[in-house]
Design a protein around this motif. Structure first.
Motif, PDB file in Angstrom:
ATOM      1  N   PRO A 101       0.836  -1.274   0.102  1.00 34.97           N
ATOM      2  CA  PRO A 101      -0.034  -0.023   0.040  1.00 34.97           C
ATOM      3  C   PRO A 101       0.835   1.270   0.326  1.00 34.97           C
ATOM      4  N   GLU A 102       0.321   2.324  -0.499  1.00 35.78           N
ATOM      5  CA  GLU A 102       1.261   3.502  -0.929  1.00 35.78           C
ATOM      6  C   GLU A 102       1.782   3.993   0.593  1.00 35.78           C
ATOM      7  N   ILE A 103       0.784   3.989   1.447  1.00 35.18           N
ATOM      8  CA  ILE A 103       1.052   4.805   2.874  1.00 35.18           C
ATOM      9  C   ILE A 103       2.594   4.095   3.381  1.00 35.18           C
ATOM     10  N   VAL A 104       2.404   2.610   3.061  1.00 37.48           N
ATOM     11  CA  VAL A 104       3.525   1.706   3.878  1.00 37.48           C
ATOM     12  C   VAL A 104       4.812   2.091   3.182  1.00 37.48           C
ATOM     13  N   ARG A 105       5.204   2.506   1.926  1.00 38.46           N
ATOM     14  CA  ARG A 105       6.192   2.167   1.163  1.00 38.46           C
ATOM     15  C   ARG A 105       7.111   3.385   1.767  1.00 38.46           C
ATOM     16  N   PRO A 106       6.909   4.599   2.067  1.00 40.48           N
ATOM     17  CA  PRO A 106       8.008   5.429   2.635  1.00 40.48           C
ATOM     18  C   PRO A 106       8.620   4.967   3.916  1.00 40.48           C
ATOM     19  N   LEU A 107       7.858   3.988   4.836  1.00 46.80           N
ATOM     20  CA  LEU A 107       8.271   3.552   5.986  1.00 46.80           C
ATOM     21  C   LEU A 107       9.072   2.324   5.895  1.00 46.80           C
ATOM     22  N   ILE A 108       8.786   1.633   4.926  1.00 40.31           N
ATOM     23  CA  ILE A 108       9.353   0.443   4.790  1.00 40.31           C
ATOM     24  C   ILE A 108      10.907   0.498   4.220  1.00 40.31           C
ATOM     25  N   VAL A 109      11.033   1.524   3.408  1.00 42.25           N
ATOM     26  CA  VAL A 109      12.397   1.874   2.686  1.00 42.25           C
ATOM     27  C   VAL A 109      13.199   2.487   3.774  1.00 42.25           C
ATOM     28  N   ALA A 110      12.469   2.818   4.799  1.00 41.04           N
ATOM     29  CA  ALA A 110      13.648   3.647   5.927  1.00 41.04           C
ATOM     30  C   ALA A 110      13.963   2.411   7.027  1.00 41.04           C
ATOM     31  N   ASN A 111      13.593   1.218   6.720  1.00 35.04           N
ATOM     32  CA  ASN A 111      14.048  -0.106   7.614  1.00 35.04           C
ATOM     33  C   ASN A 111      14.618  -0.900   6.776  1.00 35.04           C
ATOM     34  N   ILE A 112      15.592  -0.808   5.909  1.00 31.37           N
ATOM     35  CA  ILE A 112      15.950  -2.044   5.082  1.00 31.37           C
ATOM     36  C   ILE A 112      17.371  -2.793   5.752  1.00 31.37           C
ATOM     37  N   VAL A 113      17.209  -3.878   5.869  1.00 25.19           N
ATOM     38  CA  VAL A 113      18.406  -4.679   6.487  1.00 25.19           C
ATOM     39  C   VAL A 113      18.816  -5.794   5.175  1.00 25.19           C
ATOM     40  N   MET A 114      20.104  -5.962   5.404  1.00 20.99           N
ATOM     41  CA  MET A 114      20.741  -6.793   4.332  1.00 20.99           C
ATOM     42  C   MET A 114      21.354  -7.918   5.326  1.00 20.99           C
ATOM     43  N   ILE A 115      21.191  -9.304   4.824  1.00 20.88           N
ATOM     44  CA  ILE A 115      21.686 -10.339   5.299  1.00 20.88           C
ATOM     45  C   ILE A 115      22.068 -11.244   4.270  1.00 20.88           C
ATOM     46  N   GLY A 116      22.718 -12.334   4.718  1.00 24.16           N
ATOM     47  CA  GLY A 116      23.453 -13.336   3.777  1.00 24.16           C
ATOM     48  C   GLY A 116      24.763 -12.939   3.451  1.00 24.16           C
ATOM     49  N   GLY A 117      25.412 -14.186   2.985  1.00 24.85           N
ATOM     50  CA  GLY A 117      26.837 -14.114   2.568  1.00 24.85           C
ATOM     51  C   GLY A 117      27.456 -13.027   1.720  1.00 24.85           C
ATOM     52  N   ASN A 118      26.697 -12.859   0.601  1.00 27.66           N
ATOM     53  CA  ASN A 118      27.213 -11.586  -0.485  1.00 27.66           C
ATOM     54  C   ASN A 118      26.989 -10.260   0.379  1.00 27.66           C
ATOM     55  N   CYS A 119      26.574 -10.123   1.191  1.00 26.27           N
ATOM     56  CA  CYS A 119      26.381  -8.503   1.867  1.00 26.27           C
ATOM     57  C   CYS A 119      27.699  -8.365   2.644  1.00 26.27           C
ATOM     58  N   ASN A 120      28.668  -9.539   2.973  1.00 24.38           N
ATOM     59  CA  ASN A 120      30.072  -9.308   3.387  1.00 24.38           C
ATOM     60  C   ASN A 120      30.876  -8.443   2.276  1.00 24.38           C
ATOM     61  N   MET A 121      30.614  -8.534   1.128  1.00 23.28           N
ATOM     62  CA  MET A 121      31.465  -7.702   0.243  1.00 23.28           C
ATOM     63  C   MET A 121      31.494  -6.181   0.461  1.00 23.28           C
ATOM     64  N   ARG A 122      32.498  -5.663   0.279  1.00 24.21           N
ATOM     65  CA  ARG A 122      32.830  -4.142   0.902  1.00 24.21           C
ATOM     66  C   ARG A 122      31.864  -3.393  -0.208  1.00 24.21           C
ATOM     67  N   GLY A 123      31.424  -2.394   0.094  1.00 27.73           N
ATOM     68  CA  GLY A 123      30.546  -1.373  -0.624  1.00 27.73           C
ATOM     69  C   GLY A 123      29.246  -1.538  -1.057  1.00 27.73           C
ATOM     70  N   PHE A 124      28.873  -2.726  -0.701  1.00 33.56           N
ATOM     71  CA  PHE A 124      27.660  -3.270  -1.339  1.00 33.56           C
ATOM     72  C   PHE A 124      26.331  -2.575  -0.686  1.00 33.56           C
ATOM     73  N   GLU A 125      26.338  -2.236   0.703  1.00 33.28           N
ATOM     74  CA  GLU A 125      25.276  -1.472   1.244  1.00 33.28           C
ATOM     75  C   GLU A 125      25.202  -0.002   0.881  1.00 33.28           C
ATOM     76  N   GLN A 126      26.295   0.737   0.737  1.00 33.28           N
ATOM     77  CA  GLN A 126      26.610   1.868   0.047  1.00 33.28           C
ATOM     78  C   GLN A 126      26.073   2.365  -1.050  1.00 33.28           C
ATOM     79  N   ARG A 127      26.435   1.235  -2.141  1.00 31.13           N
ATOM     80  CA  ARG A 127      26.391   1.346  -3.676  1.00 31.13           C
ATOM     81  C   ARG A 127      24.549   1.080  -3.702  1.00 31.13           C
ATOM     82  N   LEU A 128      24.023   0.357  -2.714  1.00 29.44           N
ATOM     83  CA  LEU A 128      22.442  -0.042  -2.811  1.00 29.44           C
ATOM     84  C   LEU A 128      21.783   1.020  -2.478  1.00 29.44           C
TER      85      LEU A 128
END
Length: 423
Positions: A331-358
Motif C-alpha cells: 500500500p502506498e502509505i507503507v512504502r516510505p516506512l519500509i524503505v527506512a528500515n532495510i536490513v541486508m543479510i546473507g553471505g554476499n552482503c559481506n562484500m565491501r561497498g554493497f550497502e553504500q552502493r545500494l
C-alpha cells in the motif's frame, strides 16, 4: 525444554542452541565432498585435507529447494554428534526446533522436512520460516546497524516514529548462495505478495569470476574452493562501475586501489591462498610464489547483481529493479516506512561497498522526500540466525510453533498450511 536453531542455508548451516549471544553459533558447510583420491568427507571435514584442488561437492539444496534429505541428514547427524562441532546433541524429544526454509518451497519438499523433523529425529516442536522473517524481532540491534543519514525524514515517516509504528515495517534483503530474496515485513509478518526473487547469488558470482580468470589467466574450471576463497578475499562492489574501469586503465597510484596480487596455493606453505600485501611482500620472496594478478574481475562479478546484462544475461532484472517491484506491491502509505528500515543479510552482503552502493542507487529512483536507511550487520551471514534467537524468547514463538502431538493429530498438510506459505 531447550531450543535448537538451524539456519539451513544452501552454502552453510548456522546451528546452535537458542541464545542472545553469537558465541554458541556453529557454522558448517552444507555439502558432502569427494576428493581426488575418492575419499568422502562430510561438511567441515574439508578442512582436514591439504589438497583442495579438484574436489567435488554434492549439495542437498539446489535452486533453493531441499532435494536430497539423504545427504542433508548425513550433514545434520554430523552437526549434532561430531566432536568437531561440539554440540553433542543425542536426544531430541525434549528439544524444540526453529528451522529456516526458502520462501515458496515446493509443498511436498516442505512436508518432507516436517516428516524428518518429527518422525526421524523426534523433535518436540517445530517452527519454520524464511530466515529473513526473524529480522524484525531484533529491532533493538537493527537500529544500531543503519548507515547514518543526515537527510530529513518524510512527513509520513515522522508520524510513524511518533506513533511507535516505525519498526512495524521492514524490508529484508537476503542475498545468499543460490539467490537474492527481497522480503517485506508488515508488523512482524511476511507480506507474501511482495516477496521477490532475484536468481543471482553467490554461486552465480563465483561462476562469473571463474570464467573471467580462466579466460584471462589460468584454467580454474575445477577449482571450486579456490574461486570461493578469491571471491571472499578480494571482491568488492564498486560505488561507480564506470569510474572504477577508468582507474584500472589509468596509470598511477589510483590504479593500485583496484589491483591486487593473490598468491595461489602451493599446498605446502598455503592451502587456501591469500592476498599479497606489502608487508607479506617483504617477508616472502615473490619469485617463489605463483601469483594471480586481479584487475576489474574484483568488481565486475559483483556488478552483475546490479546489471546482469554486463555478462550477457538479459532475462534477469537487477537488484534495484527487484526491490522497486517489491515495494510497489505494498500500500502506498507503507512504502516510505519500509524503505527506512532495510536490513541486508546473507553471505554476499559481506562484500565491501554493497550497502553504500545500494543506498546510492535507491536514492536515485525513490522519491526525494523519502528517507532511505540501509543496515548491514557486522556478520550478515549469521545475523538471521541471531535474530531467530531473539524470536525464540518471545511470546509470539510460543503461539506459532507446532508440536509433535499436533503433527501426529492433524498430519503434514495441516502443518504446511499453518506456516502460511501462500499468498
Amino acid at each position: 525444554m531447550s531450543t535448537i536453531i538451524i539456519d539451513n542455508g544452501s552454502y552453510e548451516i548456522k546451528i546452535g542452541h537458542a541464545s542472545n549471544g553469537v558465541e554458541s553459533v556453529k557454522t558448517l558447510q552444507n555439502s558432502i565432498i569427494r576428493t581426488k583420491d575418492k575419499r568422502l568427507l562430510i561438511s567441515n571435514q574439508l578442512s582436514t585435507i591439504n589438497d583442495i584442488s579438484g574436489v567435488q561437492f554434492k549439495r542437498p539444496i539446489e535452486r533453493g529447494q531441499l532435494v536430497s534429505w539423504e545427504v542433508e541428514k548425513m550433514i545434520w547427524d554430523y552437526a549434532f554428534e561430531s566432536t568437531d562441532v561440539g554440540l553433542n546433541i543425542d536426544t531430541f524429544h525434549d528439544k524444540d526446533l526453529i528451522l529456516s526454509e526458502a520462501p515458496f518451497t515446493i509443498p511436498q519438499m516442505s512436508m518432507n522436512s516436517d516428516q524428518v523433523v518429527f518422525e526421524e529425529y523426534g523433535f518436540n516442536s517445530l517452527y519454520k520460516s524464511p530466515v529473513g522473517g526473524f529480522v524484525p524481532f531484533n529491532q533493538q540491534n537493527n537500529e544500531k546497524i543503519y548507515i547514518p543519514s543526515t537527510e530529513s525524514v518524510g512527513e509520513t515517516a515522522v508520524t510513524a516514529v511518533e506513533t511507535g509504528s516505525y519498526s512495524d515495517y521492514q524490508l529484508v534483503i537476503d542475498s545468499g548462495f543460490n539467490a537474492t530474496w527481497i522480503i517485506p515485513m508488515v508488523k512482524g509478518v511476511i507480506y507474501w505478495r511482495g516477496v521477490k526473487k532475484l536468481d543471482i547469488g553467490g554461486r552465480f558470482l563465483s561462476g562469473v569470476l571463474r570464467e573471467q580468470i580462466s579466460f584471462r589467466h589460468y584454467n580454474v574450471t575445477d577449482e571450486t574452493v579456490l574461486i570461493n576463497n578469491i571471491k571472499n578475499e578480494s571482491c568488492f562492489v564498486s560505488l561507480d562501475y564506470n569510474e572504477s574501469l577508468k582507474k584500472i586503465k589509468a596509470k598511477g597510484s589510483n590504479k593500485q586501489d583496484h589491483v591486487i596480487e593473490y598468491v595461489l596455493p602451493d599446498f605446502n606453505t598455503t592451502t587456501q591462498g591469500y592476498v599479497l600485501t606489502p608487508e607479506l611482500k617483504e617477508k616472502y620472496k615473490p619469485q617463489s610464489q605463483q601469483i594471480l594478478k586481479l584487475y576489474d574481475e574484483r568488481f565486475t562479478a559483483p556488478e552483475t547483481l546490479f546489471h546482469p546484462e554486463i555478462v550477457d544475461v538479459f532475462n534477469k532484472a537487477g537488484i534495484v529493479e527487484t526491490i522497486i517491484d517489491s515495494i510497489n506491491t505494498l500500500p502506498e502509505i507503507v512504502r516510505p516506512l519500509i524503505v527506512a528500515n532495510i536490513v541486508m543479510i546473507g553471505g554476499n552482503c559481506n562484500m565491501r561497498g554493497f550497502e553504500q552502493r545500494l543506498l546510492n542507487e535507491l536514492k536515485i529512483v525513490l522519491p526525494v522526500e523519502w528517507e532511505v536507511r540501509i543496515g548491514k550487520p557486522s556478520n550478515p551471514s549469521t545475523y538471521g540466525r541471531e535474530c531467530a534467537s531473539v524470536f525464540s524468547q518471545t511470546e509470539s514463538y510460543q503461539k506459532v510453533k507446532i508440536t509433535k502431538k499436533d503433527y501426529e493429530e492433524h498430519g503434514p498438510h495441516w502443518v504446511h498450511k499453518r506456516f502460511g506459505y501462500s499468498l
